[in-house]
Design a protein around this motif. Structure first.
Motif, PDB file in Angstrom:
ATOM      1  N   TRP A  36       0.859  -1.186   0.000  1.00  0.00           N
ATOM      2  CA  TRP A  36       0.000   0.000   0.000  1.00  0.00           C
ATOM      3  C   TRP A  36       0.896   1.238   0.000  1.00  0.00           C
ATOM      4  N   PHE A  37       0.586   2.150  -0.888  1.00  0.00           N
ATOM      5  CA  PHE A  37       1.215   3.462  -0.949  1.00  0.00           C
ATOM      6  C   PHE A  37       0.130   4.514  -0.762  1.00  0.00           C
ATOM      7  N   ARG A  38       0.548   5.710  -0.440  1.00  0.00           N
ATOM      8  CA  ARG A  38      -0.405   6.823  -0.396  1.00  0.00           C
ATOM      9  C   ARG A  38       0.273   8.094  -0.887  1.00  0.00           C
ATOM     10  N   GLN A  39      -0.543   8.995  -1.418  1.00  0.00           N
ATOM     11  CA  GLN A  39      -0.022  10.274  -1.884  1.00  0.00           C
ATOM     12  C   GLN A  39      -0.951  11.381  -1.423  1.00  0.00           C
ATOM     13  N   ALA A  40      -0.413  12.227  -0.565  1.00  0.00           N
ATOM     14  CA  ALA A  40      -1.157  13.383  -0.072  1.00  0.00           C
ATOM     15  C   ALA A  40      -0.962  14.551  -1.037  1.00  0.00           C
ATOM     16  N   PRO A  41      -1.878  15.503  -1.042  1.00  0.00           N
ATOM     17  CA  PRO A  41      -1.747  16.651  -1.951  1.00  0.00           C
ATOM     18  C   PRO A  41      -0.418  17.374  -1.752  1.00  0.00           C
ATOM     19  N   GLY A  42       0.289  17.570  -2.840  1.00  0.00           N
ATOM     20  CA  GLY A  42       1.544  18.296  -2.782  1.00  0.00           C
ATOM     21  C   GLY A  42       2.719  17.518  -2.239  1.00  0.00           C
ATOM     22  N   LYS A  43       2.527  16.229  -1.995  1.00  0.00           N
ATOM     23  CA  LYS A  43       3.597  15.414  -1.427  1.00  0.00           C
ATOM     24  C   LYS A  43       3.921  14.243  -2.336  1.00  0.00           C
ATOM     25  N   GLU A  44       5.101  13.659  -2.121  1.00  0.00           N
ATOM     26  CA  GLU A  44       5.486  12.490  -2.888  1.00  0.00           C
ATOM     27  C   GLU A  44       4.719  11.254  -2.385  1.00  0.00           C
ATOM     28  N   ARG A  45       4.610  10.260  -3.267  1.00  0.00           N
ATOM     29  CA  ARG A  45       3.961   9.032  -2.867  1.00  0.00           C
ATOM     30  C   ARG A  45       4.824   8.308  -1.838  1.00  0.00           C
ATOM     31  N   GLU A  46       4.163   7.755  -0.844  1.00  0.00           N
ATOM     32  CA  GLU A  46       4.832   7.154   0.316  1.00  0.00           C
ATOM     33  C   GLU A  46       4.387   5.704   0.468  1.00  0.00           C
ATOM     34  N   GLY A  47       5.336   4.790   0.591  1.00  0.00           N
ATOM     35  CA  GLY A  47       4.995   3.414   0.887  1.00  0.00           C
ATOM     36  C   GLY A  47       4.707   3.266   2.361  1.00  0.00           C
ATOM     37  N   ILE A  48       3.592   2.589   2.717  1.00  0.00           N
ATOM     38  CA  ILE A  48       3.208   2.523   4.115  1.00  0.00           C
ATOM     39  C   ILE A  48       3.082   1.109   4.654  1.00  0.00           C
ATOM     40  N   SER A  49       2.784   0.128   3.825  1.00  0.00           N
ATOM     41  CA  SER A  49       2.646  -1.231   4.330  1.00  0.00           C
ATOM     42  C   SER A  49       2.771  -2.226   3.191  1.00  0.00           C
ATOM     43  N   CYS A  50       3.260  -3.402   3.537  1.00  0.00           N
ATOM     44  CA  CYS A  50       3.411  -4.438   2.527  1.00  0.00           C
ATOM     45  C   CYS A  50       3.239  -5.806   3.165  1.00  0.00           C
ATOM     46  N   ILE A  51       2.553  -6.675   2.453  1.00  0.00           N
ATOM     47  CA  ILE A  51       2.477  -8.077   2.848  1.00  0.00           C
ATOM     48  C   ILE A  51       3.148  -8.869   1.737  1.00  0.00           C
ATOM     49  N   SER A  52       4.182  -9.581   2.116  1.00  0.00           N
ATOM     50  CA  SER A  52       5.047 -10.220   1.136  1.00  0.00           C
ATOM     51  C   SER A  52       4.724 -11.699   1.107  1.00  0.00           C
ATOM     52  N   GLY A  53       3.968 -12.116   0.063  1.00  0.00           N
ATOM     53  CA  GLY A  53       3.467 -13.475   0.030  1.00  0.00           C
ATOM     54  C   GLY A  53       4.553 -14.533  -0.015  1.00  0.00           C
ATOM     55  N   SER A  54       5.612 -14.257  -0.765  1.00  0.00           N
ATOM     56  CA  SER A  54       6.616 -15.294  -0.975  1.00  0.00           C
ATOM     57  C   SER A  54       7.403 -15.620   0.291  1.00  0.00           C
ATOM     58  N   ASP A  55       7.610 -14.638   1.182  1.00  0.00           N
ATOM     59  CA  ASP A  55       8.327 -14.926   2.418  1.00  0.00           C
ATOM     60  C   ASP A  55       7.452 -14.722   3.651  1.00  0.00           C
ATOM     61  N   GLU A  56       6.138 -14.476   3.437  1.00  0.00           N
ATOM     62  CA  GLU A  56       5.152 -14.409   4.521  1.00  0.00           C
ATOM     63  C   GLU A  56       5.532 -13.391   5.592  1.00  0.00           C
ATOM     64  N   LYS A  57       6.003 -12.239   5.162  1.00  0.00           N
ATOM     65  CA  LYS A  57       6.366 -11.199   6.114  1.00  0.00           C
ATOM     66  C   LYS A  57       5.527  -9.945   5.867  1.00  0.00           C
ATOM     67  N   ILE A  58       5.425  -9.141   6.921  1.00  0.00           N
ATOM     68  CA  ILE A  58       4.630  -7.910   6.889  1.00  0.00           C
ATOM     69  C   ILE A  58       5.525  -6.739   7.277  1.00  0.00           C
ATOM     70  N   TYR A  59       5.301  -5.632   6.603  1.00  0.00           N
ATOM     71  CA  TYR A  59       6.136  -4.455   6.827  1.00  0.00           C
ATOM     72  C   TYR A  59       5.248  -3.222   6.979  1.00  0.00           C
ATOM     73  N   TYR A  60       5.692  -2.293   7.831  1.00  0.00           N
ATOM     74  CA  TYR A  60       4.995  -1.021   8.009  1.00  0.00           C
ATOM     75  C   TYR A  60       5.997   0.120   8.033  1.00  0.00           C
ATOM     76  N   ALA A  61       5.579   1.253   7.470  1.00  0.00           N
ATOM     77  CA  ALA A  61       6.350   2.472   7.640  1.00  0.00           C
ATOM     78  C   ALA A  61       6.113   3.012   9.049  1.00  0.00           C
ATOM     79  N   ASP A  62       7.064   3.750   9.565  1.00  0.00           N
ATOM     80  CA  ASP A  62       6.940   4.297  10.921  1.00  0.00           C
ATOM     81  C   ASP A  62       5.704   5.176  11.074  1.00  0.00           C
ATOM     82  N   SER A  63       5.311   5.821   9.993  1.00  0.00           N
ATOM     83  CA  SER A  63       4.188   6.761  10.064  1.00  0.00           C
ATOM     84  C   SER A  63       2.856   6.092  10.379  1.00  0.00           C
ATOM     85  N   VAL A  64       2.765   4.777  10.142  1.00  0.00           N
ATOM     86  CA  VAL A  64       1.486   4.085  10.359  1.00  0.00           C
ATOM     87  C   VAL A  64       1.603   2.916  11.339  1.00  0.00           C
TER      88      VAL A  64
END
Length: 128
Positions: A36-64
């Motif tokens: 999941w990425f998000r883009q706020a008005p006037g800001k760059e797109r930011e990656g916030i979370s990922c679920i990685s099927g091949s290695d069954e791991k989950i990741y979060y950005a500090d902001s969320v």
């Protein structure tokens, strides 16, 4: 080729919750990293979370971290993003994305150009 469609955005008050869905058509999500990425008005797109099927791991950005939860339902070929304790600064267009090569998140990171399949986006607005 996998295709992604997001839904679930809307207007919510600060402190509220929303759940976004990312439905994948084509190959099973079990073999892909769905981010999941998000883009706020006037800001760059930011990656916030990922679920990685091949290695069954989950990741979060500090902001969320601690507020958002990513999960997957293989039977529905859908990835969810549960967003709690929403803040006005979470206002953005939210996108899900994947890499059709099937690489795990450790190889992709939050680099947008590593993800070649994107949904159309769903607007989330946090405001009183």
């Amino acid at each position: 080729q996998v295709q992604l469609v997001e839904s679930g955005g809307g207007l919510v008050q600060p402190g509220g919750s929303l759940r976004l869905s990312c439905v994948a058509s084509g190959p099973t999500i079990d073999y892909y990293a769905i981010a999941w990425f998000r883009q706020a008005p006037g800001k760059e797109r930011e990656g916030i979370s990922c679920i990685s099927g091949s290695d069954e791991k989950i990741y979060y950005a500090d902001s969320v971290k601690g507020r958002f939860t990513i999960s997957a339902d293989s039977a529905e070929n859908t990835v969810y993003l549960q967003m709690d304790s929403l803040k006005p600064e979470d206002t953005a267009v939210y996108y899900c994305a994947t890499d059709s090569r099937g690489l795990p998140f450790v190889a992709l990171g939050w680099r947008e150009n590593e993800y070649d399949v994107w949904g159309q986006g769903t607007q989330v607005t946090v405001s009183s």
